[in-house]
Design an enzyme around this catalytic site. Structure first.
Site, PDB file in Angstrom:
ATOM      1  N   HIS A 298      -2.198   0.944   6.645  1.00 50.95           N
ATOM      2  CA  HIS A 298      -1.575   0.055   5.644  1.00 50.95           C
ATOM      3  C   HIS A 298      -0.135  -0.258   5.662  1.00 50.95           C
ATOM      4  O   HIS A 298       0.305  -1.578   5.744  1.00 50.95           O
ATOM      5  CB  HIS A 298      -1.597   0.677   4.211  1.00 50.95           C
ATOM      6  CG  HIS A 298      -2.984   0.712   3.683  1.00 50.95           C
ATOM      7  ND1 HIS A 298      -3.425   1.241   2.464  1.00 50.95           N
ATOM      8  CD2 HIS A 298      -4.356   0.491   4.197  1.00 50.95           C
ATOM      9  CE1 HIS A 298      -4.660   1.203   2.316  1.00 50.95           C
ATOM     10  NE2 HIS A 298      -5.036   0.842   3.328  1.00 50.95           N
TER      11      HIS A 298
ATOM     12  N   HIS B  89       0.202   8.936   1.915  1.00 51.65           N
ATOM     13  CA  HIS B  89       0.560   9.475   3.231  1.00 51.65           C
ATOM     14  C   HIS B  89       1.816  10.282   2.646  1.00 51.65           C
ATOM     15  O   HIS B  89       2.572  10.332   1.974  1.00 51.65           O
ATOM     16  CB  HIS B  89       0.808   8.209   4.091  1.00 51.65           C
ATOM     17  CG  HIS B  89      -0.544   7.305   4.350  1.00 51.65           C
ATOM     18  ND1 HIS B  89      -1.404   7.840   5.464  1.00 51.65           N
ATOM     19  CD2 HIS B  89      -0.876   6.332   4.108  1.00 51.65           C
ATOM     20  CE1 HIS B  89      -2.543   7.171   5.459  1.00 51.65           C
ATOM     21  NE2 HIS B  89      -2.106   6.234   4.600  1.00 51.65           N
TER      22      HIS B  89
END
Length: 213
Positions: A106, A165
């Site tokens: 992303h 993340h």
């Protein structure tokens, strides 16, 4: 899911925008014959092919690294030997949890798409179109849509940075995304054998802001 197809949204909005602006730019500057204008448009559309290749290669690399570095935590059946899983997909099919180094796709994709949009809309600084033409309305609509999309990408990037993340995975994703942008628009596209820049042979100091929005 919307972010997972970020390149598709960016691609399909940039496709008509680059086509129209590249042709109109060549026409307004009297640079080429009609046939060569079409060739110049096709050359500029090469940026989308390059972007698609970058998206595919990088996301495939991220998946490969995650599979290479990961292990699966799955509850096996009693009495059966512990199964070894080679990929994240195999692990998830057995309701397992895959733990690998997951570079943020992303962060990579959102940073790259946002920078690409910024680069491409810069062509409006050198574009001259009649105030009342239908083409101007279409280009304005595409410009607003691209700006709105870029805003969404920035917002989603911030959400990813805050909630998903770990730091190293996000940092590597951003570095790769910005490197892809810099390597194309700031290095390769300056070369003769390349898709070229939105404003070819127009230095920054001499841009004319003739396209009032």
């Amino acid at each position: 899911y919307f972010v997972k197809v970020a390149w598709a949204w960016t691609f399909w909005l940039l496709l008509p925008f680059i086509t129209l602006t590249a042709y109109q730019f060549a026409k307004s500057k009297l640079l080429y014959s009609p046939a060569r204008r079409v060739v110049s448009v096709l050359r500029r559309l090469g940026t989308l092919l390059v972007g698609t290749a970058i998206w595919y290669c990088c996301t495939s690399l991220f998946l490969y690294i995650e599979n290479l570095t990961g292990t699966c935590s799955a509850a096996g059946k009693v009495g059966e030997p512990r199964r070894l899983y080679a990929t994240k997909q195999e692990c998830r099919r057995d309701s397992g949890s895959w733990n690998g180094f997951d570079i943020s796709g992303h962060c990579f994709l959102l940073s790259y798409c946002a920078m690409m949009i910024v680069e491409e809309v810069a062509v409006l600084e050198g574009l001259s179109i009649d105030q009342n033409s239908k083409l101007r309305v279409v280009i304005n609509g595409l410009f607003v849509s691209l700006c709105f999309l870029a805003g969404i990408w920035v917002f989603m990037f911030l959400c990813t940075a805050l909630y998903f993340h770990d730091f190293s995975q996000k940092l590597i994703g951003v570095v790769i995304g910005l490197s892809a942008w810099y390597g194309t628009y700031r290095v390769w596209y300056l070369k003769p054998i390349s898709p070229g820049l939105p404003l070819p042979n127009v230095p920054l100091s001499s841009k004319k802001y003739s396209y009032s929005r």
